[in-house]
Motif scaffolding. Structure first.
Motif, PDB file in Angstrom:
ATOM      1  N   ALA A 107       0.901  -0.973  -0.095  1.00 39.84           N
ATOM      2  CA  ALA A 107       0.113  -0.109   0.067  1.00 39.84           C
ATOM      3  C   ALA A 107       0.881   1.178   0.081  1.00 39.84           C
ATOM      4  N   ASP A 108       0.322   2.542  -0.458  1.00 38.28           N
ATOM      5  CA  ASP A 108       1.112   3.698  -0.573  1.00 38.28           C
ATOM      6  C   ASP A 108       1.757   3.974   0.868  1.00 38.28           C
ATOM      7  N   HIS A 109       0.996   4.023   1.955  1.00 42.16           N
ATOM      8  CA  HIS A 109       1.550   4.315   3.164  1.00 42.16           C
ATOM      9  C   HIS A 109       2.963   3.430   3.691  1.00 42.16           C
ATOM     10  N   ILE A 110       2.864   2.173   3.035  1.00 43.19           N
ATOM     11  CA  ILE A 110       4.145   1.322   3.409  1.00 43.19           C
ATOM     12  C   ILE A 110       5.422   1.852   2.546  1.00 43.19           C
ATOM     13  N   LEU A 111       4.871   1.931   1.353  1.00 44.08           N
ATOM     14  CA  LEU A 111       6.027   2.519   0.396  1.00 44.08           C
ATOM     15  C   LEU A 111       6.408   3.846   0.992  1.00 44.08           C
ATOM     16  N   LEU A 112       5.502   4.743   1.342  1.00 42.38           N
ATOM     17  CA  LEU A 112       5.890   6.070   1.878  1.00 42.38           C
ATOM     18  C   LEU A 112       7.061   5.851   3.180  1.00 42.38           C
ATOM     19  N   ASN A 113       6.589   4.843   4.057  1.00 44.70           N
ATOM     20  CA  ASN A 113       7.450   4.557   5.146  1.00 44.70           C
ATOM     21  C   ASN A 113       8.877   3.920   4.580  1.00 44.70           C
ATOM     22  N   LEU A 114       8.924   3.264   3.766  1.00 50.00           N
ATOM     23  CA  LEU A 114      10.094   2.652   3.167  1.00 50.00           C
ATOM     24  C   LEU A 114      11.033   3.402   2.502  1.00 50.00           C
ATOM     25  N   LEU A 115      10.342   4.521   1.690  1.00 50.64           N
ATOM     26  CA  LEU A 115      10.843   5.740   1.139  1.00 50.64           C
ATOM     27  C   LEU A 115      11.682   6.578   2.125  1.00 50.64           C
ATOM     28  N   LYS A 116      10.883   6.693   3.323  1.00 45.75           N
ATOM     29  CA  LYS A 116      11.729   7.566   4.191  1.00 45.75           C
ATOM     30  C   LYS A 116      12.807   7.005   4.944  1.00 45.75           C
ATOM     31  N   GLU A 117      12.757   5.585   4.795  1.00 46.28           N
ATOM     32  CA  GLU A 117      14.126   4.836   5.085  1.00 46.28           C
ATOM     33  C   GLU A 117      14.999   4.547   4.000  1.00 46.28           C
ATOM     34  N   ASP A 118      15.148   5.421   3.090  1.00 48.77           N
ATOM     35  CA  ASP A 118      15.906   5.581   2.010  1.00 48.77           C
ATOM     36  C   ASP A 118      16.023   4.390   1.089  1.00 48.77           C
ATOM     37  N   ASP A 119      14.808   3.808   0.942  1.00 47.12           N
ATOM     38  CA  ASP A 119      14.509   2.640   0.068  1.00 47.12           C
ATOM     39  C   ASP A 119      14.188   2.993  -1.124  1.00 47.12           C
ATOM     40  N   GLN A 120      15.239   2.863  -2.024  1.00 52.45           N
ATOM     41  CA  GLN A 120      15.264   3.202  -3.677  1.00 52.45           C
ATOM     42  C   GLN A 120      14.096   2.310  -4.221  1.00 52.45           C
ATOM     43  N   LEU A 121      13.814   1.008  -3.857  1.00 59.01           N
ATOM     44  CA  LEU A 121      12.904   0.201  -4.811  1.00 59.01           C
ATOM     45  C   LEU A 121      11.433   0.838  -4.429  1.00 59.01           C
ATOM     46  N   ALA A 122      11.229   1.307  -3.231  1.00 57.74           N
ATOM     47  CA  ALA A 122      10.025   1.913  -2.643  1.00 57.74           C
ATOM     48  C   ALA A 122       9.891   3.062  -3.526  1.00 57.74           C
ATOM     49  N   TYR A 123      11.000   3.883  -3.755  1.00 58.30           N
ATOM     50  CA  TYR A 123      10.739   5.194  -4.629  1.00 58.30           C
ATOM     51  C   TYR A 123      10.481   4.756  -5.996  1.00 58.30           C
ATOM     52  N   THR A 124      11.235   3.867  -6.600  1.00 56.32           N
ATOM     53  CA  THR A 124      10.960   3.123  -7.945  1.00 56.32           C
ATOM     54  C   THR A 124       9.150   2.670  -8.134  1.00 56.32           C
ATOM     55  N   GLU A 125       9.021   2.140  -7.185  1.00 57.15           N
ATOM     56  CA  GLU A 125       7.552   1.550  -7.411  1.00 57.15           C
ATOM     57  C   GLU A 125       6.583   2.861  -7.273  1.00 57.15           C
ATOM     58  N   ILE A 126       6.825   3.675  -6.299  1.00 55.76           N
ATOM     59  CA  ILE A 126       5.794   4.964  -6.224  1.00 55.76           C
ATOM     60  C   ILE A 126       6.069   5.687  -7.848  1.00 55.76           C
ATOM     61  N   PHE A 127       7.068   5.678  -8.334  1.00 56.50           N
ATOM     62  CA  PHE A 127       7.449   6.212  -9.694  1.00 56.50           C
ATOM     63  C   PHE A 127       6.639   5.479 -10.631  1.00 56.50           C
ATOM     64  N   GLU A 128       6.747   4.103 -10.624  1.00 58.93           N
ATOM     65  CA  GLU A 128       6.117   3.436 -11.879  1.00 58.93           C
ATOM     66  C   GLU A 128       4.436   3.344 -11.402  1.00 58.93           C
ATOM     67  N   ARG A 129       4.194   3.593 -10.218  1.00 59.33           N
ATOM     68  CA  ARG A 129       2.691   3.573  -9.909  1.00 59.33           C
ATOM     69  C   ARG A 129       2.185   4.822 -10.503  1.00 59.33           C
ATOM     70  N   TYR A 130       2.660   5.776 -10.299  1.00 63.68           N
ATOM     71  CA  TYR A 130       2.053   7.119 -10.503  1.00 63.68           C
ATOM     72  C   TYR A 130       2.590   8.105 -11.665  1.00 63.68           C
ATOM     73  N   SER A 131       3.678   7.803 -12.232  1.00 64.07           N
ATOM     74  CA  SER A 131       4.341   8.736 -13.259  1.00 64.07           C
ATOM     75  C   SER A 131       3.454   8.880 -14.489  1.00 64.07           C
ATOM     76  N   ARG A 132       2.735   7.785 -15.013  1.00 71.11           N
ATOM     77  CA  ARG A 132       2.125   8.082 -16.466  1.00 71.11           C
ATOM     78  C   ARG A 132       1.016   8.838 -16.070  1.00 71.11           C
ATOM     79  N   VAL A 133       0.213   8.464 -14.984  1.00 75.19           N
ATOM     80  CA  VAL A 133      -1.194   9.133 -14.625  1.00 75.19           C
ATOM     81  C   VAL A 133      -0.778  10.617 -14.509  1.00 75.19           C
TER      82      VAL A 133
END
Length: 188
Positions: free
Chosen positions: A8-34
């Protein structure tokens, strides 16, 4: 290895705050096109891509400071909307400035040394491009000088088109910063 697409987005955001680049990539993949489609309705394709790239770069750079009161998607939409509005406002200022320059030139106030200034500025720009990191410079030149698409650059350099876009964005940001002091001197 975790399957980030199932988070879920909130989990990805928490991982992002922990410098998780794969979480960032997932957020990018999930939202960039839209988000690009959203920005495209108000801007052209290149500007929409640039705006979304700026939003995601800011997301990464400020990942430790982000506190959401709503959803991640609404945060990203609002960030894109604000960037679009800033871009449109900036374009209006640039347009007014260009109109005033045109008026100045139409009134026969042509500056004799404009060619010299142009050559000096070109030399400074070439020097600053030469100082970019090697791979960044290569991607930048392929895009801006040879006018290749991001897909063509990705294919030629064996990188992703997103990497190519990010390299061009980063190089433009560096060049803008380095050349900013010269624009006031060389304009008139």
């Amino acid at each position: 290895m975790p399957v980030y697409s199932k988070y879920a987005d909130h989990i990805l955001l928490n991982l992002l705050k922990e410098d998780d680049q794969l979480a960032y990539t997932e957020i990018f993949e999930r939202y960039s096109r839209v988000l690009i489609n959203h920005a495209y309705k108000m801007l052209g394709q290149d500007e929409a891509n640039d705006v979304v790239q700026e939003v995601f770069l800011t997301l990464w750079n400020k990942r430790n400071e982000i506190t959401l009161t709503g959803s991640l998607s609404s945060y990203l939409y609002k960030a894109v909307k604000n960037r679009v509005l800033n871009h449109i406002a900036h374009e209006k200022v640039v347009s007014r400035y260009a109109d005033s320059i045109s008026s100045f030139i139409e009134n026969d106030y042509v500056l004799a040394d404009s060619n010299i200034r142009e050559k000096e500025l070109e030399a400074i720009i070439e020097k600053e491009i030469g100082l970019l990191p090697e791979k960044m410079r290569e991607v930048f030149l392929l895009r801006k000088v040879e006018e290749l698409s991001y897909d063509e650059i990705a294919l030629q350099l064996n990188i992703t088109d997103k990497t190519a876009k990010q390299q061009v964005y980063n190089s433009m940001k560096i060049l803008r910063q380095k050349l900013k002091p010269f624009f006031g001197i060389f304009i008139w």
